[in-house]
Write a protein that holds these residues in place. Structure first.
Motif, PDB file in Angstrom:
ATOM      1  N   ILE A  30       0.837  -1.197   0.000  1.00 43.56           N
ATOM      2  CA  ILE A  30       0.000   0.000   0.000  1.00 43.56           C
ATOM      3  C   ILE A  30       0.875   1.251   0.000  1.00 43.56           C
ATOM      4  O   ILE A  30       0.574   2.225  -0.684  1.00 43.56           O
ATOM      5  CB  ILE A  30      -0.950  -0.003   1.215  1.00 43.56           C
ATOM      6  N   GLY A  31       1.961   1.225   0.751  1.00 39.02           N
ATOM      7  CA  GLY A  31       2.811   2.395   0.915  1.00 39.02           C
ATOM      8  C   GLY A  31       3.538   2.829  -0.336  1.00 39.02           C
ATOM      9  O   GLY A  31       3.893   3.995  -0.478  1.00 39.02           O
ATOM     10  N   SER A  32       3.769   1.924  -1.241  1.00 36.65           N
ATOM     11  CA  SER A  32       4.469   2.306  -2.461  1.00 36.65           C
ATOM     12  C   SER A  32       3.602   3.203  -3.342  1.00 36.65           C
ATOM     13  O   SER A  32       4.118   4.020  -4.091  1.00 36.65           O
ATOM     14  CB  SER A  32       4.911   1.062  -3.238  1.00 36.65           C
ATOM     15  N   GLY A  52       0.077   4.198   7.061  1.00 35.57           N
ATOM     16  CA  GLY A  52      -0.396   3.741   8.370  1.00 35.57           C
ATOM     17  C   GLY A  52      -1.874   4.004   8.553  1.00 35.57           C
ATOM     18  O   GLY A  52      -2.608   3.153   9.078  1.00 35.57           O
ATOM     19  N   GLN A  53      -2.334   5.158   8.107  1.00 44.10           N
ATOM     20  CA  GLN A  53      -3.753   5.485   8.215  1.00 44.10           C
ATOM     21  C   GLN A  53      -4.597   4.567   7.328  1.00 44.10           C
ATOM     22  O   GLN A  53      -5.650   4.082   7.748  1.00 44.10           O
ATOM     23  CB  GLN A  53      -3.995   6.943   7.821  1.00 44.10           C
ATOM     24  N   LEU A  54      -4.129   4.324   6.100  1.00 39.47           N
ATOM     25  CA  LEU A  54      -4.870   3.441   5.193  1.00 39.47           C
ATOM     26  C   LEU A  54      -4.930   2.014   5.743  1.00 39.47           C
ATOM     27  O   LEU A  54      -5.976   1.359   5.690  1.00 39.47           O
ATOM     28  CB  LEU A  54      -4.224   3.436   3.803  1.00 39.47           C
ATOM     29  N   THR A  59      -7.572  -2.628   8.321  1.00 36.45           N
ATOM     30  CA  THR A  59      -7.510  -3.615   9.395  1.00 36.45           C
ATOM     31  C   THR A  59      -8.724  -3.530  10.306  1.00 36.45           C
ATOM     32  O   THR A  59      -9.323  -4.549  10.670  1.00 36.45           O
ATOM     33  CB  THR A  59      -6.220  -3.425  10.218  1.00 36.45           C
ATOM     34  N   THR A  60      -9.094  -2.314  10.680  1.00 33.92           N
ATOM     35  CA  THR A  60     -10.232  -2.125  11.578  1.00 33.92           C
ATOM     36  C   THR A  60     -11.531  -2.588  10.925  1.00 33.92           C
ATOM     37  O   THR A  60     -12.311  -3.338  11.520  1.00 33.92           O
ATOM     38  CB  THR A  60     -10.342  -0.646  11.996  1.00 33.92           C
ATOM     39  N   PRO A  93      -9.202  10.673  10.372  1.00 34.31           N
ATOM     40  CA  PRO A  93      -7.940  11.257   9.894  1.00 34.31           C
ATOM     41  C   PRO A  93      -8.094  12.759   9.658  1.00 34.31           C
ATOM     42  O   PRO A  93      -9.170  13.242   9.322  1.00 34.31           O
ATOM     43  CB  PRO A  93      -7.663  10.539   8.569  1.00 34.31           C
ATOM     44  N   GLY A  94      -7.026  13.471   9.797  1.00 36.19           N
ATOM     45  CA  GLY A  94      -7.039  14.910   9.559  1.00 36.19           C
ATOM     46  C   GLY A  94      -7.071  15.251   8.077  1.00 36.19           C
ATOM     47  O   GLY A  94      -6.929  14.380   7.215  1.00 36.19           O
ATOM     48  N   GLU A  95      -7.210  16.527   7.803  1.00 35.67           N
ATOM     49  CA  GLU A  95      -7.258  17.007   6.418  1.00 35.67           C
ATOM     50  C   GLU A  95      -5.991  16.654   5.643  1.00 35.67           C
ATOM     51  O   GLU A  95      -6.045  16.388   4.455  1.00 35.67           O
ATOM     52  CB  GLU A  95      -7.476  18.524   6.398  1.00 35.67           C
TER      53      GLU A  95
END
Length: 105
Positions: A30-32, A52-54, A59-60, A93-95
């Motif tokens: 995902i990070g790439s 990390g947010q994605l 996961t949640t 998540p923030g803006e």
């Protein structure tokens, strides 16, 4: 976001070779994408934070769906409630996260 297919395939193949495909592999995969999409410098940590947010959302949400299905809930109920949860998660998540690597329509 669109990633290059070879990167995703490489991560999956690495996981299959050693018999493990864990969260860190998923995060690498995902990070790439955000890093590629934005052309971020390798030293820039923002794509890692976005990843990390994605991963947290994925996961949640999948954890909630899995637990509800194992508990014997009806799929249509779980689906509706999961969409509501996803709507709520969008507010967390923030803006900076929500507006990262957004493409113009």
């Amino acid at each position: 976001m669109k990633c290059r297919q070879p990167q995703r395939r490489r991560v999956r193949e690495r996981g299959r070779r050693d018999g493990q495909y864990g969260p860190e592999d998923e995060a690498d995969e995902i990070g790439s994408c955000p890093r590629e999409e934005t052309g971020a410098d390798p030293a820039d940590q923002l794509p890692t934070l976005i990843t990390g947010q994605l991963c947290w959302v994925q996961t949640t949400l999948l954890g909630v769906i899995g637990r509800e299905m194992v508990a014997g809930r009806k799929p249509d109920e779980v689906s509706r409630e999961s969409l509501d949860l996803l709507d709520d998660m969008e507010d967390v998540p923030g803006e900076k996260v929500l507006k990262y690597a957004v493409r113009e329509a």
